[in-house]
Design a protein around this motif. Structure first.
Motif, PDB file in Angstrom:
ATOM      1  N   VAL A 297       0.841  -1.208   0.000  1.00  0.00           N
ATOM      2  CA  VAL A 297       0.000   0.000   0.000  1.00  0.00           C
ATOM      3  C   VAL A 297       0.871   1.251   0.000  1.00  0.00           C
ATOM      4  O   VAL A 297       0.620   2.213  -0.733  1.00  0.00           O
ATOM      5  N   PHE A 298       1.915   1.234   0.810  1.00  0.00           N
ATOM      6  CA  PHE A 298       2.801   2.395   0.911  1.00  0.00           C
ATOM      7  C   PHE A 298       3.529   2.637  -0.406  1.00  0.00           C
ATOM      8  O   PHE A 298       3.653   3.779  -0.865  1.00  0.00           O
ATOM      9  N   SER A 299       4.003   1.556  -1.021  1.00  0.00           N
ATOM     10  CA  SER A 299       4.707   1.679  -2.305  1.00  0.00           C
ATOM     11  C   SER A 299       3.772   2.240  -3.374  1.00  0.00           C
ATOM     12  O   SER A 299       4.157   3.106  -4.171  1.00  0.00           O
ATOM     13  N   PHE A 300       2.527   1.757  -3.367  1.00  0.00           N
ATOM     14  CA  PHE A 300       1.539   2.243  -4.336  1.00  0.00           C
ATOM     15  C   PHE A 300       1.268   3.731  -4.128  1.00  0.00           C
ATOM     16  O   PHE A 300       1.176   4.500  -5.105  1.00  0.00           O
ATOM     17  N   ALA A 301       1.150   4.146  -2.848  1.00  0.00           N
ATOM     18  CA  ALA A 301       0.883   5.555  -2.550  1.00  0.00           C
ATOM     19  C   ALA A 301       2.026   6.456  -3.026  1.00  0.00           C
ATOM     20  O   ALA A 301       1.803   7.525  -3.586  1.00  0.00           O
ATOM     21  N   LEU A 302       3.258   6.005  -2.820  1.00  0.00           N
ATOM     22  CA  LEU A 302       4.417   6.791  -3.249  1.00  0.00           C
ATOM     23  C   LEU A 302       4.496   6.893  -4.775  1.00  0.00           C
ATOM     24  O   LEU A 302       4.810   7.944  -5.334  1.00  0.00           O
ATOM     25  N   LYS A 303       4.212   5.764  -5.461  1.00  0.00           N
ATOM     26  CA  LYS A 303       4.219   5.785  -6.923  1.00  0.00           C
ATOM     27  C   LYS A 303       3.120   6.702  -7.458  1.00  0.00           C
ATOM     28  O   LYS A 303       3.324   7.455  -8.411  1.00  0.00           O
ATOM     29  N   LEU A 304       1.931   6.629  -6.835  1.00  0.00           N
ATOM     30  CA  LEU A 304       0.812   7.479  -7.249  1.00  0.00           C
ATOM     31  C   LEU A 304       1.156   8.951  -7.055  1.00  0.00           C
ATOM     32  O   LEU A 304       0.873   9.795  -7.924  1.00  0.00           O
ATOM     33  N   LYS A 305       1.807   9.253  -5.926  1.00  0.00           N
ATOM     34  CA  LYS A 305       2.213  10.631  -5.658  1.00  0.00           C
ATOM     35  C   LYS A 305       3.198  11.118  -6.724  1.00  0.00           C
ATOM     36  O   LYS A 305       3.100  12.248  -7.218  1.00  0.00           O
TER      37      LYS A 305
ATOM     38  N   GLU B  99       3.544  10.002  -9.809  1.00  0.00           N
ATOM     39  CA  GLU B  99       2.853  10.149 -11.099  1.00  0.00           C
ATOM     40  C   GLU B  99       2.047  11.440 -11.147  1.00  0.00           C
ATOM     41  O   GLU B  99       2.073  12.168 -12.151  1.00  0.00           O
ATOM     42  N   ILE B 100       1.350  11.738 -10.039  1.00  0.00           N
ATOM     43  CA  ILE B 100       0.537  12.957 -10.000  1.00  0.00           C
ATOM     44  C   ILE B 100       1.429  14.187 -10.093  1.00  0.00           C
ATOM     45  O   ILE B 100       1.134  15.144 -10.822  1.00  0.00           O
ATOM     46  N   ALA B 101       2.555  14.157  -9.346  1.00  0.00           N
ATOM     47  CA  ALA B 101       3.494  15.276  -9.386  1.00  0.00           C
ATOM     48  C   ALA B 101       4.074  15.454 -10.783  1.00  0.00           C
ATOM     49  O   ALA B 101       4.233  16.569 -11.279  1.00  0.00           O
TER      50      ALA B 101
END
Length: 568
Positions: free
Chosen positions: A543-551, A553-555
């Motif tokens: 979950v943490f890895s997914f959140a960091l990747k999503l962040k 990508e959004i950035a």
């Protein structure tokens, strides 16, 4: 030859990590008889030391052990009698941010060392300082040198008190013929280290070494432990030369490194890989970690007297792990003649070989070794609280649940006032204790465990620790208020605001809700984590890895759209 045997030097903290290597190097030189001063009542050699140069020197009388607490001036004076040189290496654990401890040893202890040197006309005093004395905990250091001033505010109490002690040593230069200098070794590593490598492997086995704090590009200067010992000997030899070089070298501080800066996280990865563990890959912003570790540190200050273990991550350590820290050794090279005698590559090789017993393939997995302590138990302090919440002691857990259910019934469901409920509970406790005391030792063959009177007393030592903890918390709070009054520390302001908002949220909850929801959650959640540790850790990591990747990508998309808008 006899004259050489009578040349005595003292190494304070002589059983410490770097000091052991210095003692061995002094003995091997054949020029010194060495007095090893440390806290222990007697010296206890490790198995590998029995047949070493140290072991032979202790048996022959070329090395002596002296039990001495630096805070006791009489013991220090006795240890220094007849010495020509003192290598002052003693220091408390830097990972414990305890100002009282650090000040009493680093500052008051160093005053006693200087006074003893002057009293017995010791000729040379070499003090082991730290590069932390010029680090403010906020701004990184790149190729820093000795011209850097002491900062106005320090990252931790260890660095602050080290700076005070260093200033005392430099000021004492020339007093009654005493020549002094200070050595600032950067990030010492090597065989015998009981802090960096063991902590790193402990984190790897707990699944915490997958993370990189910061962007992972911060540069560091590491120093192999034999190079640190070599630097001390270089300093003593120059001060003993009695020429212009001695006068030029005395009263100065010197930064010591391997002269091979390296990315901090690459260095850690090489140690992990060398011992069979995976290198860290997931990057966590330091700004994300800081609020978390501040809460952990506050919790530790409150619960330390009751057995809570020292947290591995603190605010000061997060800053250290994510900042640049490289130094220029030109001054030590020019005035002391210092150059590393062991390269970084060779030092890493020797270090990894010395920790072969910590290799991943030597580690018994939890499914095989039932005696391995779980992370849930470690988080709970590995004491009675852990045994209760994790159902390690069923009798203790059921007794605690019974007491809590009784408290809940009397305080929250009976409708009694607070005073009535407390008086009723005290009446029941009095009745229980009285009946329990007059019961026989055995009933129908069952042994009754009597409650000793000592169970209701706080020892003088525990009361002292509680008082020190309260005083330290008060001083820390005053320090925060002073910083807020100056109006310059915006990060501190936001941390205080966020902390107060969290407290406000908790205080708005009724005691009934906290009791009814919090206690069952504690008993169930910790027990579940204890039984499904690996699965839960894996899920959290995903979950943490997914959140960091999503962040990320959004950035990236936001930056791209912003650039496109600017072009149009």
């Amino acid at each position: 030859m006899v004259e050489e045997e009578e040349r005595w030097c003292v190494v304070t903290g002589g059983r410490g990590f770097a000091a052991r290597h210095l003692v061995e190097m002094l003995i091997r030189s054949g020029k010194w008889s060495v007095r090893i001063a440390d806290l222990g009542p007697t010296i206890k050699l490790d198995p590998n030391e029995e047949d070493s140069d140290l072991g032979h020197a202790l048996r022959s009388g070329r090395a002596l052990y002296v039990s001495a607490d630096l805070r006791n001036k009489a013991q220090v004076v006795q240890a220094f009698k007849g010495a020509q040189a003192v290598f002052h290496m003693a220091a408390p654990d830097s990972s414990i941010n305890n100002y009282q401890l650090h000040h009493s040893v680093n500052v008051e202890g160093t005053k006693n060392v200087i006074d003893a040197c002057i009293e017995y006309k010791v000729k040379r005093l070499i003090y082991t300082s730290s590069p932390g004395v010029v680090f403010d905990g906020i701004h990184g250091i790149y190729n820093g040198d000795e011209s850097m001033p002491y900062p106005n505010k320090y990252n931790d109490s260890y660095s602050q008190t080290k700076a005070e002690a260093e200033a005392l040593v430099i000021k004492a230069n020339g007093t009654n013929g005493l020549l002094t200098c200070c050595i600032r070794p950067s990030s010492i590593f090597g065989p015998g280290d009981k802090l960096m490598v063991p902590s790193l492997i402990s984190a790897a086995r707990a699944g915490k070494s997958k993370f990189i704090i910061g962007d992972g590009n911060n540069l560091y200067d590491f120093t192999y432990v034999e190079n640190v010992a070599h630097a001390h000997i270089c300093a003593e030899q120059v001060l003993a030369s009695d020429g212009d070089s001695a006068k030029k070298a005395a009263g100065q501080a010197y930064l010591i490194t391997n002269m091979e800066p390296k990315k901090f996280w690459e260095f850690m990865s090489l140690i992990l890989e060398g011992l069979g563990y995976e290198r860290p890959r997931i990057k966590i912003p330091a700004s994300f970690m800081m609020p978390i570790v501040h809460i952990v540190e506050l919790t530790y200050r409150l619960l330390a007297p009751y057995g809570m273990p020292v947290p591995q991550l603190t605010p000061s350590r997060i800053r250290l792990l994510s900042s640049n820290r490289t130094f220029n050794c030109s001054k030590a090279k020019e005035r002391l003649g210092y150059t590393p005698i062991v390269s970084l590559k060779e030092g890493l090789k020797r270090t990894i070989e010395s920790y072969s017993y910590l290799r991943a393939d030597q580690h018994t997995k939890r499914s095989v070794g039932a005696d391995r302590q779980s992370k849930a138990s470690i988080y709970l302090g590995s004491g009675k609280v852990a045994d209760t919440l994790l159902w390690k002691d069923t009798k203790q857990t059921l007794t605690t649940l019974s007491v809590l259910i009784s408290v809940y019934h009397h305080f929250f469901t009976s409708g009694y006032t607070m005073i009535t409920a407390i008086s009723k509970l005290l009446l029941m406790a009095t009745l229980f204790l009285f009946i329990h005391s007059i019961l026989p030792a055995q009933i129908f063959g069952y042994k009754l465990e009597k409650i000793p009177a000592s169970s209701f007393k706080f020892s003088e030592e525990k009361m002292h620790r509680v008082a020190l903890s309260m005083g330290f918390t008060y001083n820390s709070t005053v320090g925060v208020l002073k910083s807020l009054c100056q109006g310059k520390d915006w990060p501190l302001f936001f941390k205080v605001v966020i902390s107060l908002l969290i407290v406000n949220l908790l205080m708005r909850m009724s005691l009934h809700s906290i009791f009814l929801i919090g206690l069952p959650f504690a008993f169930i959640s910790f027990y579940a984590y204890d039984k499904r540790e690996e699965q839960i850790d894996g899920l959290v990591l995903e979950v943490f890895s997914f959140a960091l990747k999503l962040k990320a990508e959004i950035a990236g998309k936001f930056l791209t759209s912003k650039q496109s808008s600017a072009m149009h």
